[in-house]
Write a protein that holds these residues in place. Sequence first.
Motif, PDB file in Angstrom:
ATOM      1  N   LEU A 129      19.199 102.656  41.114  1.00  0.00           N
ATOM      2  CA  LEU A 129      19.959 102.007  40.001  1.00  0.00           C
ATOM      3  C   LEU A 129      19.213 101.728  38.727  1.00  0.00           C
ATOM      4  O   LEU A 129      18.073 101.549  38.865  1.00  0.00           O
ATOM      5  CB  LEU A 129      20.780 100.706  40.478  1.00  0.00           C
ATOM      6  CG  LEU A 129      21.295 100.584  41.837  1.00  0.00           C
ATOM      7  CD1 LEU A 129      21.881  99.293  42.014  1.00  0.00           C
ATOM      8  CD2 LEU A 129      22.253 101.909  42.151  1.00  0.00           C
ATOM      9  N   ASP A 130      19.812 101.711  37.626  1.00  0.00           N
ATOM     10  CA  ASP A 130      19.214 101.118  36.549  1.00  0.00           C
ATOM     11  C   ASP A 130      18.358 100.211  36.364  1.00  0.00           C
ATOM     12  O   ASP A 130      17.156 100.108  35.621  1.00  0.00           O
ATOM     13  CB  ASP A 130      20.219 101.415  35.094  1.00  0.00           C
ATOM     14  CG  ASP A 130      20.767 102.635  34.573  1.00  0.00           C
ATOM     15  OD1 ASP A 130      20.038 103.861  35.444  1.00  0.00           O
ATOM     16  OD2 ASP A 130      21.554 102.857  34.050  1.00  0.00           O
TER      17      ASP A 130
ATOM     18  N   THR B   4      16.833  98.588  39.099  1.00  0.00           N
ATOM     19  CA  THR B   4      16.210  98.724  40.228  1.00  0.00           C
ATOM     20  C   THR B   4      14.621  98.612  39.746  1.00  0.00           C
ATOM     21  O   THR B   4      14.001  99.572  39.149  1.00  0.00           O
ATOM     22  CB  THR B   4      16.293  99.677  41.354  1.00  0.00           C
ATOM     23  OG1 THR B   4      17.680  99.787  41.730  1.00  0.00           O
ATOM     24  CG2 THR B   4      15.550  99.757  42.408  1.00  0.00           C
TER      25      THR B   4
ATOM     26  N   HIS C 222      22.103 106.866  36.200  1.00  0.00           N
ATOM     27  CA  HIS C 222      23.166 105.896  36.142  1.00  0.00           C
ATOM     28  C   HIS C 222      23.832 105.618  37.554  1.00  0.00           C
ATOM     29  O   HIS C 222      25.005 105.670  37.414  1.00  0.00           O
ATOM     30  CB  HIS C 222      24.181 106.284  34.950  1.00  0.00           C
ATOM     31  CG  HIS C 222      23.451 106.116  33.563  1.00  0.00           C
ATOM     32  ND1 HIS C 222      22.820 105.192  32.963  1.00  0.00           N
ATOM     33  CD2 HIS C 222      23.366 107.176  32.612  1.00  0.00           C
ATOM     34  CE1 HIS C 222      22.268 105.257  31.863  1.00  0.00           C
ATOM     35  NE2 HIS C 222      22.715 106.645  31.556  1.00  0.00           N
ATOM     36  N   LEU C 223      23.015 105.770  38.287  1.00  0.00           N
ATOM     37  CA  LEU C 223      23.649 105.716  39.635  1.00  0.00           C
ATOM     38  C   LEU C 223      24.250 104.200  40.006  1.00  0.00           C
ATOM     39  O   LEU C 223      23.648 103.055  39.712  1.00  0.00           O
ATOM     40  CB  LEU C 223      22.211 105.965  40.735  1.00  0.00           C
ATOM     41  CG  LEU C 223      22.724 106.365  42.336  1.00  0.00           C
ATOM     42  CD1 LEU C 223      23.319 107.623  42.187  1.00  0.00           C
ATOM     43  CD2 LEU C 223      21.590 106.363  43.081  1.00  0.00           C
ATOM     44  N   THR C 224      25.310 104.325  40.801  1.00  0.00           N
ATOM     45  CA  THR C 224      25.921 102.996  41.190  1.00  0.00           C
ATOM     46  C   THR C 224      25.537 102.972  42.632  1.00  0.00           C
ATOM     47  O   THR C 224      25.396 103.663  43.313  1.00  0.00           O
ATOM     48  CB  THR C 224      27.643 103.304  41.238  1.00  0.00           C
ATOM     49  OG1 THR C 224      28.152 104.401  42.006  1.00  0.00           O
ATOM     50  CG2 THR C 224      27.902 103.504  39.697  1.00  0.00           C
ATOM     51  N   LYS C 225      25.700 101.432  43.046  1.00  0.00           N
ATOM     52  CA  LYS C 225      25.612 101.302  44.358  1.00  0.00           C
ATOM     53  C   LYS C 225      26.448 101.885  45.405  1.00  0.00           C
ATOM     54  O   LYS C 225      26.057 102.280  46.391  1.00  0.00           O
ATOM     55  CB  LYS C 225      25.440  99.641  44.526  1.00  0.00           C
ATOM     56  CG  LYS C 225      24.811  99.219  45.599  1.00  0.00           C
ATOM     57  CD  LYS C 225      24.461  98.031  45.885  1.00  0.00           C
ATOM     58  CE  LYS C 225      23.844  97.264  47.008  1.00  0.00           C
ATOM     59  NZ  LYS C 225      23.654  95.944  47.104  1.00  0.00           N
ATOM     60  N   GLU C 226      27.668 102.040  45.018  1.00  0.00           N
ATOM     61  CA  GLU C 226      28.757 102.651  45.735  1.00  0.00           C
ATOM     62  C   GLU C 226      28.388 104.087  45.994  1.00  0.00           C
ATOM     63  O   GLU C 226      28.411 104.585  47.144  1.00  0.00           O
ATOM     64  CB  GLU C 226      30.071 102.439  45.209  1.00  0.00           C
ATOM     65  CG  GLU C 226      30.600 101.075  44.873  1.00  0.00           C
ATOM     66  CD  GLU C 226      29.977 100.277  43.881  1.00  0.00           C
ATOM     67  OE1 GLU C 226      30.041  99.120  44.065  1.00  0.00           O
ATOM     68  OE2 GLU C 226      29.244 100.675  43.022  1.00  0.00           O
ATOM     69  N   TYR C 227      27.871 104.770  45.020  1.00  0.00           N
ATOM     70  CA  TYR C 227      27.507 106.180  45.213  1.00  0.00           C
ATOM     71  C   TYR C 227      26.491 106.283  45.988  1.00  0.00           C
ATOM     72  O   TYR C 227      26.273 107.268  46.793  1.00  0.00           O
ATOM     73  CB  TYR C 227      27.321 106.909  44.046  1.00  0.00           C
ATOM     74  CG  TYR C 227      27.154 108.495  44.274  1.00  0.00           C
ATOM     75  CD1 TYR C 227      28.218 109.205  44.601  1.00  0.00           C
ATOM     76  CD2 TYR C 227      26.093 109.141  44.123  1.00  0.00           C
ATOM     77  CE1 TYR C 227      28.230 110.591  44.933  1.00  0.00           C
ATOM     78  CE2 TYR C 227      25.931 110.574  44.464  1.00  0.00           C
ATOM     79  CZ  TYR C 227      26.996 111.032  44.993  1.00  0.00           C
ATOM     80  OH  TYR C 227      26.699 112.436  45.201  1.00  0.00           O
TER      81      TYR C 227
ATOM     82  N   SER D 216      26.908 106.137  49.745  1.00  0.00           N
ATOM     83  CA  SER D 216      28.049 107.225  50.003  1.00  0.00           C
ATOM     84  C   SER D 216      27.261 108.223  50.841  1.00  0.00           C
ATOM     85  O   SER D 216      26.098 108.355  51.065  1.00  0.00           O
ATOM     86  CB  SER D 216      28.638 107.654  48.564  1.00  0.00           C
ATOM     87  OG  SER D 216      27.853 108.950  48.222  1.00  0.00           O
TER      88      SER D 216
END
Length: 307
Positions: free
Chosen positions: A183-184, A186, A243-248, A251
């Motif tokens: 994540l951005d 992290t 720009h990774l999301t935690k949800e993705y 996944s």
Amino acid sequence: MSSNQDKTIVVFSATGAQGGSVVDSLLDAGYKVVGITRNTESSSAQALKKKGVQLATGDTNDANTYKEALKGAYGVFVNVDFWSVYKATGYNADAAAKEEIRQATDAFKAAQEAGVKHVVYSTLDDKTQAPHWQSKADASKWANQNGIPITNLIITAYWENITSFSLIQAKEDGTYVLNLPLLDDTKHWGFPVADTGLWARAAFENPDKWIGKDLYAVSGEETTAEMAQILSEISGKKVDTLHLTKEYFNSEAMKKQLGDEMWHNWDLFIENRITRDVKASMQVAPRASDFKTWAKNNEGVKKLLGL
């Protein structure tokens, strides 16, 4: 310096990234260095010989191949490569972890039998839920419980992974992306693997302080977004993140893309299962490079950014 000249230190995997750094730092400090490698005739091994390293054939897979080299040594630097074991077991993390622990503990036993006074072991944090971290942590605990005069050198992510795996990638619009699966916000605790020897040398030179203790090797705590910004600043080119999301990240698609072992590796950063004190670590190894200095001077980074 004169006292170091009478001390021999054996370095496992001397031609590897960690081992090579340790060799160089110890030679600079005046130690006699024995480098253990599977092939003493390789070009990398012969390069060590030219530096003054005494070569010895050995493989962590079989303690009998290196026991003789440990005789008379003051210290030993031990590093076991999980990834080669992982590949050899058909990418079975449990089997690889057990084998890595066996190889590490066999090296500790051999050092103890040879009368080695100080073992510095390249290891990782406990209870991270990542198998290749836990295997190293479990070997460290075995050493602590069995009277091994050990310093647990707890490392973290190599910044060189950015270049080794080409994690800076050009886009069609002329910009770049830092392809770290984080994540951005992290924190990417890291250090240059080329500086490993600075901490190992500090441990060997201060046995009263470091035997039986944990020594952390880290020189940066930038977030993914901060790393991309630094790369932009030093290159004059726009470097973005995923720009990774935690949800993705959580996944099934991401788990399949990364593979189970590497997904667990990055998950421990995202879930803050480790922490580091960069200031304290840098006090031990003040010559270690921070991220900006490393990136600015690294030829691999320059190549990826077209500089």
